[in-house]
Design an enzyme around this catalytic site. Sequence first.
Site, PDB file in Angstrom:
ATOM      1  N   ASP B  32      -7.223  -6.179  -8.532  1.00 40.95           N
ATOM      2  CA  ASP B  32      -6.175  -5.991  -7.536  1.00 40.95           C
ATOM      3  C   ASP B  32      -6.675  -6.502  -6.190  1.00 40.95           C
ATOM      4  O   ASP B  32      -7.497  -7.433  -6.141  1.00 40.95           O
ATOM      5  CB  ASP B  32      -5.802  -4.498  -7.500  1.00 40.95           C
ATOM      6  CG  ASP B  32      -4.346  -4.266  -7.144  1.00 40.95           C
ATOM      7  OD1 ASP B  32      -3.965  -4.685  -6.043  1.00 40.95           O
ATOM      8  OD2 ASP B  32      -3.614  -3.671  -7.942  1.00 40.95           O
ATOM      9  N   HIS B 105      -2.569  -2.164  -1.738  1.00 46.57           N
ATOM     10  CA  HIS B 105      -2.074  -2.149  -3.124  1.00 46.57           C
ATOM     11  C   HIS B 105      -3.162  -1.724  -4.111  1.00 46.57           C
ATOM     12  O   HIS B 105      -2.933  -0.893  -4.989  1.00 46.57           O
ATOM     13  CB  HIS B 105      -1.545  -3.550  -3.445  1.00 46.57           C
ATOM     14  CG  HIS B 105      -0.782  -3.690  -4.713  1.00 46.57           C
ATOM     15  ND1 HIS B 105      -1.399  -3.875  -5.938  1.00 46.57           N
ATOM     16  CD2 HIS B 105       0.550  -3.689  -4.970  1.00 46.57           C
ATOM     17  CE1 HIS B 105      -0.470  -3.989  -6.885  1.00 46.57           C
ATOM     18  NE2 HIS B 105       0.716  -3.880  -6.313  1.00 46.57           N
ATOM     19  N   SER B 435       3.992  -2.258 -10.497  1.00 43.15           N
ATOM     20  CA  SER B 435       2.586  -2.119 -10.095  1.00 43.15           C
ATOM     21  C   SER B 435       2.162  -0.659 -10.105  1.00 43.15           C
ATOM     22  O   SER B 435       0.989  -0.354 -10.325  1.00 43.15           O
ATOM     23  CB  SER B 435       2.382  -2.645  -8.673  1.00 43.15           C
ATOM     24  OG  SER B 435       2.144  -4.012  -8.662  1.00 43.15           O
TER      25      SER B 435
END
Lengths: 82, 657
Positions: B32, B105, B435
Amino acid sequence: RQQAKRTYIVQMDKSHKPASSDDHLNWYDSSLKFVSDSADMFYTYDNVISGFSTRLTEEEAQLLEKQPGVLSVLPEIRYELH
Amino acid sequence: TTRTPEFLGLGTSEAIFPASDKVSEVVIGVLDTGVWPESKSFDDTGLGPVPASWKGECQVGKNFNSSSCNRKLIGARFFSEGYERSFGPIDENVESRSPRDEEGHGTHTSTTAAGSAVADASLFGFASGTARGMATTARVAIYKVCWLGGCFGTDILAGIEQAIKDGVNVLSLSIGGSLNDYSKDTVAIAAFAATANGIVVSLSAGNGGPSSGSLANVAPWMLTVGAGTLDRDFPAYVSLGNGQKYKGVSLYGGKPLSDELVPIVYGRNASNSTSGNLCLPGSLVPGKVAGKIVLCDRGGNARAQKGQVVKDAGGLGMILSNTESYGEELVADAHVLPTSTVGHKIGDLIKAYIHSEANPTATISQGSTQIGIQPSPVVAAFSSRGPNPITPEILKPDLIAPGVNILAGWTGAAAPTGLDNDKRRVSFNIISGTSMSCPHVSGLAALIKAAQPEWSPAAIKSALMTTAYSTYKNGKTIEDVATGSPSTPFDYGAGHVDPVAALDPGLVYDATVEDYISFLCALNYSAEQIKSVTKKDYTCDSTKTYSLGDFNYPSFAVPLQTALGSGAGVSSTVRYTRTLTNVGAPATYKVKVSSEISSVKILVQPESLSFNEAYEKKTYTVTFTAASLPSGTTSFARLEWSDGKHIVGSPIAFSWT
């Protein structure tokens, strides 16, 4: 004419490695040098694929794809977060 | 996360879950944007030494040193060569050439999968509670492969290469790209290698919904995760000058508007641009917006950015209206000014009010977090949908998990909105996407891995899929928020994940590398293509008939041909074979098939399977005899094996082309 380079992932078939080549990295490098003097391997892979990443012109990539032992020459894909 | 553990039954059934010391032997690798190691979710209190088999490391770089890792965050590496070769050197004023996450994220996804428990977590007081990952004592290894310019295939490949070497047990990838044939899809190829090394690979299905065929990451060795809602809401109310009051959602935590009504204007009418309704940067005329609430339509730019645009133009508040394609899905954001996001229907009502009044007025008031919202889960509108564009015979997504308004850890380097002008910093953020659903399943897969270390990735995937549910307790099918109607297996796959049931699935549909190779043979792959995917020298047996229907997948997709120019009575018959492996006590399972379509006859043989010992295998066939129906017709059925204690369920999707 100078062509734009892009990144490719090159998959090699190790069963085609010439007996004269001591190790597979030398073989990868000589295959690459056959199509481009300036290109270098910026990643080599052994677990996910047998191969490497490099930057080539489209013409060089097509030429490399025809070399013995080259399984595929895949243009790099850009991914995005979901 | 603060609600999903309870929503998934993790909070109430601890007794059946594997002991924490077993879970702490499992390593989840997350590819990520990196990690914010100072997050309390990476507190390693109570964790023992790292697993002896672990070979990873904490890679030193800008703002990241070896002490950034601990017994929770046991590995952190970054891969930037591919990115830098394409984009030039990383600008270290903007992003760190290190595993540090300056986007947020990666911290969100990794803490969702395996964050330690943190009491009193919230975002501006919203979603308050104890935040924890799905596998709270599992170890985390971060592979930063995503940068400001995106995630590059060469870096992802290098990250997975290293993760295999390091010894991860589960890989979590909340990323996707364009769909390709498996032999040309670098992530599919890398995921195959990981699977062949015993690693469960969980990937997000994509946010291309509600369009059909919008999936990413569809290879059958991948665990493809779509998104559903929780039973939680963040209401923000809109009061209009005509006395009407409507409910929307928001995560605005700043100074509220007063109760007094203020003028309201539609963005389209406050702009010189044809797309003024979208409130794109620079599109609003300050003189027409100052001191007013602005109604903006969803789409075109980030939702929170629209609020910044309104604020910059002097607006007091924003009503963000879904357009028709987003339906009634309400995604909450940490807006920079008082906001209410409303569904399409309410948005149209507010627009009608604005157009009907000479001097329309409104105000917005923020409510507090609500839980117990029903029905839940519902399939998120954005969640990508089947059928599988690459191999229609494999039903995708595999399942859905919570992915809407999920609270989890966040970077200290970026605002909750991700906007540069937004100077707020938070420890936890609430965001939405597949996600967010993917790492839920990654963490749950880690729990199963801890309980059953010898199970293959396919067996773990099967356990998650065959125990997933597709109906509410009242028997009604899980809804699709995009339509307000019942959803289908093309939306939810096998259903919504149920980890309590997945820990004791009874039977599993297992698969080996050889099975995947037979699958590729059934796709008529050449020896070169098979080698590209698998690294193995294999030539498909020309005397053998390979069938996609015989691939041992836990769900069924049955593409059928429409007989051109034929009348009623023309039918086709297809036969699928499956093998079940007993992972429970000796038992006899009986089959039950339910179908919504009478013109497809479904015959299962045998109808009963007796298992006398652990890991015993039994094979059955399903024969589908289907009438020819118009192209584009779809219908669904469900096949269940049960011994009275376990239900081993598989969705069946028919589609005529």
